[in-house]
Scaffold this motif. Structure first.
Motif, PDB file in Angstrom:
ATOM      1  N   GLN A  51     -29.202 -64.080 -93.638  1.00  0.00           N
ATOM      2  CA  GLN A  51     -28.320 -63.365 -92.702  1.00  0.00           C
ATOM      3  C   GLN A  51     -27.339 -62.435 -93.421  1.00  0.00           C
ATOM      4  O   GLN A  51     -26.743 -61.562 -92.804  1.00  0.00           O
ATOM      5  CB  GLN A  51     -27.554 -64.356 -91.815  1.00  0.00           C
ATOM      6  CG  GLN A  51     -28.471 -65.099 -90.848  1.00  0.00           C
ATOM      7  CD  GLN A  51     -27.690 -66.054 -89.977  1.00  0.00           C
ATOM      8  OE1 GLN A  51     -27.434 -67.185 -90.360  1.00  0.00           O
ATOM      9  NE2 GLN A  51     -27.272 -65.588 -88.806  1.00  0.00           N
ATOM     10  N   LEU A 113     -25.047 -65.653 -85.251  1.00  0.00           N
ATOM     11  CA  LEU A 113     -24.230 -64.536 -85.739  1.00  0.00           C
ATOM     12  C   LEU A 113     -25.060 -63.261 -85.876  1.00  0.00           C
ATOM     13  O   LEU A 113     -24.517 -62.166 -85.857  1.00  0.00           O
ATOM     14  CB  LEU A 113     -23.580 -64.889 -87.086  1.00  0.00           C
ATOM     15  CG  LEU A 113     -22.549 -66.020 -87.023  1.00  0.00           C
ATOM     16  CD1 LEU A 113     -22.053 -66.373 -88.416  1.00  0.00           C
ATOM     17  CD2 LEU A 113     -21.379 -65.650 -86.118  1.00  0.00           C
ATOM     18  N   HIS A 154     -31.849 -74.755 -86.416  1.00  0.00           N
ATOM     19  CA  HIS A 154     -31.627 -73.322 -86.159  1.00  0.00           C
ATOM     20  C   HIS A 154     -31.546 -72.563 -87.485  1.00  0.00           C
ATOM     21  O   HIS A 154     -32.202 -71.538 -87.666  1.00  0.00           O
ATOM     22  CB  HIS A 154     -30.334 -73.160 -85.343  1.00  0.00           C
ATOM     23  CG  HIS A 154     -29.898 -71.738 -85.157  1.00  0.00           C
ATOM     24  ND1 HIS A 154     -29.829 -71.131 -83.922  1.00  0.00           N
ATOM     25  CD2 HIS A 154     -29.493 -70.798 -86.049  1.00  0.00           C
ATOM     26  CE1 HIS A 154     -29.424 -69.871 -84.084  1.00  0.00           C
ATOM     27  NE2 HIS A 154     -29.199 -69.652 -85.362  1.00  0.00           N
ATOM     28  N   GLU A 155     -30.753 -73.086 -88.423  1.00  0.00           N
ATOM     29  CA  GLU A 155     -30.583 -72.401 -89.713  1.00  0.00           C
ATOM     30  C   GLU A 155     -31.879 -72.416 -90.517  1.00  0.00           C
ATOM     31  O   GLU A 155     -32.217 -71.453 -91.192  1.00  0.00           O
ATOM     32  CB  GLU A 155     -29.455 -73.039 -90.530  1.00  0.00           C
ATOM     33  CG  GLU A 155     -28.084 -73.007 -89.881  1.00  0.00           C
ATOM     34  CD  GLU A 155     -27.682 -71.638 -89.365  1.00  0.00           C
ATOM     35  OE1 GLU A 155     -28.087 -70.620 -89.966  1.00  0.00           O
ATOM     36  OE2 GLU A 155     -26.972 -71.574 -88.354  1.00  0.00           O
ATOM     37  N   HIS A 158     -34.212 -69.694 -89.736  1.00  0.00           N
ATOM     38  CA  HIS A 158     -33.907 -68.418 -90.394  1.00  0.00           C
ATOM     39  C   HIS A 158     -34.685 -68.276 -91.706  1.00  0.00           C
ATOM     40  O   HIS A 158     -35.076 -67.182 -92.089  1.00  0.00           O
ATOM     41  CB  HIS A 158     -32.412 -68.307 -90.709  1.00  0.00           C
ATOM     42  CG  HIS A 158     -31.569 -67.871 -89.545  1.00  0.00           C
ATOM     43  ND1 HIS A 158     -31.703 -66.645 -88.952  1.00  0.00           N
ATOM     44  CD2 HIS A 158     -30.567 -68.493 -88.882  1.00  0.00           C
ATOM     45  CE1 HIS A 158     -30.811 -66.535 -87.969  1.00  0.00           C
ATOM     46  NE2 HIS A 158     -30.111 -67.647 -87.900  1.00  0.00           N
TER      47      HIS A 158
END
Ligand code: NI
Length: 190
Positions: A51, A113, A154-155, A158
């Motif tokens: 991110q 984010l 969730h992370e 990524h």
């Protein structure tokens, strides 16, 4: 520590699969420090390295811990400072792997984010066991449930180039991406 810009969908870098980390070095710890600072400033509760444009399998999470909770291994002893706020509780995960996931699923509203101001419900296993290296490069295993289970999954998505909107219907996903592009155009003009 330094703040780093957070990539916003549909930035193609967010679709990259992140590379495993070979060793937890001081340089990697600096990256984790920057990630934590960037996440706190956003503010957010989790951030993956991709991110901020770094394709490494590293995530940071801070769900906080209640101030009043007695904590055996906390040596600060700050009984005097009683606020509504939660204490910081930074967690660092390098090369995280899910080694077990529960059959029971939970539906939880998620945001990201990299998908600012948009939220929707995603279904995931309610509990997971995760193996990882910590801030010091030590092998760890943690049983996650509740918010931590949702957040870590969730992370970890990524790291595979997957956003929470990829779990939604195509219609919903395209609507959200359109909204993001509109708000981005407004920002560029304004
Ligand atoms: Ni996210």
């Amino acid at each position: 520590m330094a703040l780093r810009p957070i990539l916003v969908a549909p930035d193609p870098r967010l679709k990259q699969v992140s590379e495993p980390v070979s060793e937890v070095t001081d340089e990697l710890r600096r990256l984790m420090d920057d990630m934590l600072e960037t996440m706190y400033a956003a503010p957010g509760i989790g951030l993956a390295a991709i991110q901020i444009g770094v394709a490494k399998r590293v995530i940071v999470i801070d769900l906080g811990k209640p101030k009043d909770e007695p904590d055996g291994d906390d040596e600060e002893g700050e009984a005097s400072s009683k606020k509504e706020k939660r204490d910081p509780d930074p967690m660092y995960f390098v090369n995280p792997e899910i080694v077990w996931a529960s059959d029971d699923l939970v539906l939880c509203e998620e945001g990201c984010l990299s998908v600012p101001d948009l939220y929707d419900e995603v279904e995931r296993p309610a509990r997971v066991k995760v193996r990882y290296l910590d801030y010091h490069g030590k092998r760890q295993e943690i049983d996650c449930e509740g918010m931590l289970a949702v957040c870590i999954q969730h992370e970890m998505d990524h790291l595979e180039g997957v956003l929470f909107i990829d779990h939604l219907s195509r219609l919903k996903r395209e609507m959200m991406l359109k909204k993001l592009q509109k708000s981005r155009k407004r920002e560029t003009v304004g």
